[in-house]
Design a protein around this motif. Structure first.
Motif, PDB file in Angstrom:
ATOM      1  N   ALA A   1       4.868   8.786  -3.676  1.00 49.43           N
ATOM      2  CA  ALA A   1       3.576   8.253  -3.256  1.00 49.43           C
ATOM      3  C   ALA A   1       3.225   6.989  -4.038  1.00 49.43           C
ATOM      4  O   ALA A   1       2.709   6.015  -3.477  1.00 49.43           O
ATOM      5  CB  ALA A   1       2.495   9.313  -3.446  1.00 49.43           C
ATOM      6  N   ILE A   2       3.509   6.997  -5.340  1.00 49.06           N
ATOM      7  CA  ILE A   2       3.215   5.816  -6.164  1.00 49.06           C
ATOM      8  C   ILE A   2       4.084   4.639  -5.738  1.00 49.06           C
ATOM      9  O   ILE A   2       3.613   3.494  -5.636  1.00 49.06           O
ATOM     10  CB  ILE A   2       3.418   6.146  -7.659  1.00 49.06           C
ATOM     11  CG1 ILE A   2       2.396   7.206  -8.108  1.00 49.06           C
ATOM     12  CG2 ILE A   2       3.271   4.889  -8.515  1.00 49.06           C
ATOM     13  CD1 ILE A   2       2.636   7.747  -9.498  1.00 49.06           C
ATOM     14  N   ARG A   3       5.363   4.905  -5.481  1.00 50.36           N
ATOM     15  CA  ARG A   3       6.261   3.830  -5.035  1.00 50.36           C
ATOM     16  C   ARG A   3       5.780   3.221  -3.725  1.00 50.36           C
ATOM     17  O   ARG A   3       5.908   2.017  -3.498  1.00 50.36           O
ATOM     18  CB  ARG A   3       7.683   4.362  -4.862  1.00 50.36           C
ATOM     19  CG  ARG A   3       8.438   4.594  -6.154  1.00 50.36           C
ATOM     20  CD  ARG A   3       9.849   5.079  -5.841  1.00 50.36           C
ATOM     21  NE  ARG A   3      10.615   5.397  -7.027  1.00 50.36           N
ATOM     22  CZ  ARG A   3      11.280   4.524  -7.750  1.00 50.36           C
ATOM     23  NH1 ARG A   3      11.260   3.250  -7.400  1.00 50.36           N
ATOM     24  NH2 ARG A   3      11.966   4.900  -8.818  1.00 50.36           N
ATOM     25  N   SER A   4       5.247   4.071  -2.839  1.00 55.11           N
ATOM     26  CA  SER A   4       4.840   3.600  -1.507  1.00 55.11           C
ATOM     27  C   SER A   4       3.672   2.619  -1.564  1.00 55.11           C
ATOM     28  O   SER A   4       3.405   1.920  -0.585  1.00 55.11           O
ATOM     29  CB  SER A   4       4.475   4.793  -0.620  1.00 55.11           C
ATOM     30  OG  SER A   4       3.263   5.392  -1.046  1.00 55.11           O
ATOM     31  N   THR A   5       2.983   2.548  -2.700  1.00 54.50           N
ATOM     32  CA  THR A   5       1.876   1.593  -2.827  1.00 54.50           C
ATOM     33  C   THR A   5       2.381   0.156  -2.928  1.00 54.50           C
ATOM     34  O   THR A   5       1.627  -0.788  -2.693  1.00 54.50           O
ATOM     35  CB  THR A   5       1.030   1.902  -4.080  1.00 54.50           C
ATOM     36  OG1 THR A   5       1.819   1.670  -5.262  1.00 54.50           O
ATOM     37  CG2 THR A   5       0.532   3.337  -4.061  1.00 54.50           C
ATOM     38  N   GLY A   6       3.645  -0.008  -3.330  1.00 58.19           N
ATOM     39  CA  GLY A   6       4.198  -1.349  -3.522  1.00 58.19           C
ATOM     40  C   GLY A   6       3.734  -2.010  -4.803  1.00 58.19           C
ATOM     41  O   GLY A   6       4.050  -3.176  -5.053  1.00 58.19           O
ATOM     42  N   LEU A   7       3.009  -1.264  -5.635  1.00 58.35           N
ATOM     43  CA  LEU A   7       2.445  -1.823  -6.862  1.00 58.35           C
ATOM     44  C   LEU A   7       3.320  -1.571  -8.084  1.00 58.35           C
ATOM     45  O   LEU A   7       3.030  -2.084  -9.165  1.00 58.35           O
ATOM     46  CB  LEU A   7       1.045  -1.256  -7.105  1.00 58.35           C
ATOM     47  CG  LEU A   7       0.011  -1.558  -6.019  1.00 58.35           C
ATOM     48  CD1 LEU A   7      -1.300  -0.828  -6.311  1.00 58.35           C
ATOM     49  CD2 LEU A   7      -0.231  -3.062  -5.912  1.00 58.35           C
ATOM     50  N   VAL A   8       4.385  -0.754  -7.922  1.00 57.13           N
ATOM     51  CA  VAL A   8       5.273  -0.482  -9.047  1.00 57.13           C
ATOM     52  C   VAL A   8       6.716  -0.776  -8.647  1.00 57.13           C
ATOM     53  O   VAL A   8       7.109  -0.568  -7.495  1.00 57.13           O
ATOM     54  CB  VAL A   8       5.150   0.980  -9.536  1.00 57.13           C
ATOM     55  CG1 VAL A   8       3.712   1.310  -9.910  1.00 57.13           C
ATOM     56  CG2 VAL A   8       5.684   1.963  -8.521  1.00 57.13           C
TER      57      VAL A   8
END
Length: 457
Positions: free
Chosen positions: A366-373
């Motif tokens: 889910a965190i990866r899917s934000t494109g912010l990391v």
């Protein structure tokens, strides 16, 4: 011994020459000492490594595969459990190359010890034989309906993921290309036909190649791109589909001599996100923690039977009279009606926070899917109130990525109890060459950062 020109980028004649010399050296040692020497193999050059490995197997000497780039602390772990008679490799600490020692640990003459560190970073050796490794090869051949297997290897040969590429090509009459990943990443590619080859990558390698302009098209030409070593995230799979890369996500481990389940490329391109079906040489069953077998689509602990299964761990569980029959893994998953395997995470990695079970793989995706990391690892840190608190250690995509922006981006992606309480920004995560996180180091990073933040208040 093969006499054809099966190596790409290297001289097959030179391979045979080194093999003959090493076999002669080992034979002379055996004749002089009356015992088969225990060998540490840490040759930095691929051809010398493989030729020496084959010579050790033919001479029926126990051989320990080692990373030539290990540092002193790692070698200290190795020599604590391994007392070698012969060392092949440029280890400056040991001179001369032949060291006479005694060891009470039973070591079968024809054993092949492959290192594994897992997520803890503590080294141990998994015991295999030529028979367990070739059983894995035969299962691979049957599953993909192949006679010859051509491999393009960018992974380390001392690791099961690299060694099995050699085994598949060498034993089936296929060809083997060995090429450094850094050269692949920079586009320094050799001339050959990728459509006839398998290439094996870990998720972080695939991501790096997809991020470059020239390599996705090159990857899409391969017969199959095997993907394993660590969990892949959904966005990575979708990106690979976009480029029409014939990806084959795989499930396996050092203990099983690499993959025992694989998704075929056509099924991947059709939208299947599982790890595919079980290979012919293996069986998978799903159990509860109380060893009750579960049925279709029921989540539980994966148990493995395989012709390629390890004999045990060197110096720990090996019994020459009692081979390991089954392996109870630490992985949680389920099999559907067609026998396709889905994995949700590791049982021991499960975070228990406020009475709720949270799996790091889901949170990381889910965190990866934000494109912010650019990279992220999720762990649970001890907490007197919640039991554990979810903590995300991440590499921001841009320097100005704020924690509030990450929290806002996750609101519609994760339930509140699954969202990280603590966020720790770092320049890089402690991953090994297979892409696996060192959880011990990750926890140390997080705790150090959080303690520093507390002290500064």
């Amino acid at each position: 011994m093969r006499t054809d020109d099966w190596l790409i980028g290297y001289n097959s004649f030179e391979f045979n020459k080194i093999y003959q010399q090493r076999l002669q050296d080992l034979t002379e040692f055996i004749n002089a000492q009356g015992v088969r020497p225990k060998i540490i193999l840490a040759e930095p050059e691929p051809i010398a490594f493989l030729a020496t490995f084959l010579a050790a197997v033919v001479a029926k000497c126990p051989v320990f595969l080692c990373n030539p780039n290990w540092v002193k602390a790692e070698w200290k772990q190795v020599f604590k459990i391994v007392h070698p008679d012969v060392i092949f490799g440029n280890l400056e600490e040991f001179n001369p190359s032949y060291i006479q020692t005694n060891s009470v640990i039973p070591t079968p003459a024809n054993s092949i010890m492959i290192p594994t560190g897992g997520s803890s970073g503590n080294l141990r050796f998994v015991i295999h034989t030529w028979e367990t490794l070739t059983a894995s090869v035969q299962g691979f051949q049957q599953y993909f309906n192949l006679k010859k297997v051509n491999s393009f290897c960018t992974l380390p040969l001392y690791h099961v993921s690299g060694l099995m590429q050699f085994m598949r090509s060498f034993t089936t009459g296929g060809r083997l290309a060995i090429f450094p990943f850094k050269a692949v990443e920079t586009g320094e590619l050799i001339e050959f036909n990728p459509s006839e080859f398998f290439i094996s990558l870990v998720p972080t390698q695939l991501q790096r190649l997809l991020n470059r302009s020239q390599t996705p098209g090159w990857l899409s030409q391969f017969k199959t791109v095997l993907l394993g070593g660590a969990p892949a995230w959904l966005e990575l799979l979708q990106q690979a589909r976009l480029h029409q890369i014939r990806l084959a996500p795989t499930y396996g481990m050092t203990e099983t001599a690499a993959q025992i389940a694989t998704l075929k490329p056509d099924e991947f391109l059709a939208g299947n996100n599982s790890y595919g079906q079980v290979l012919p040489h293996a069986k998978i069953k799903i159990y509860t923690e109380n060893n009750q077998e579960l049925g279709i689509n029921q989540l539980g602990i994966i148990s493995i039977e395989a012709d390629s299964l390890t004999l045990g761990y060197y110096g720990q569980t090996y019994n020459p009279k009692c081979r390991m029959q089954t392996l109870k893994s630490d992985d949680l998953g389920y099999l559907d009606e067609q026998g396709y395997l889905t994995i949700v995470g590791r049982n021991s990695y499960k975070i228990l926070t406020g009475g709720e079970n949270v799996y790091p793989v889901e949170v990381e995706g889910a965190i990866r899917s934000t494109g912010l990391v650019a990279d992220v690892g999720v762990i649970g840190l001890c907490d007197s109130h919640w039991g554990q608190v979810i903590t995300a250690v991440y590499v921001p995509t841009f320097p100005d990525v704020s924690i509030s922006s990450l929290q806002t981006a996750l609101q519609d992606k994760l339930s509140k109890f699954k969202q990280p309480k603590y966020w720790v920004a770092v320049e890089s995560l402690p991953r090994n060459v297979q892409g696996k996180l060192n959880l011990k180091q990750l926890e140390e990073l997080a705790e150090k950062f959080l303690n520093r933040a507390t002290d500064s208040r």
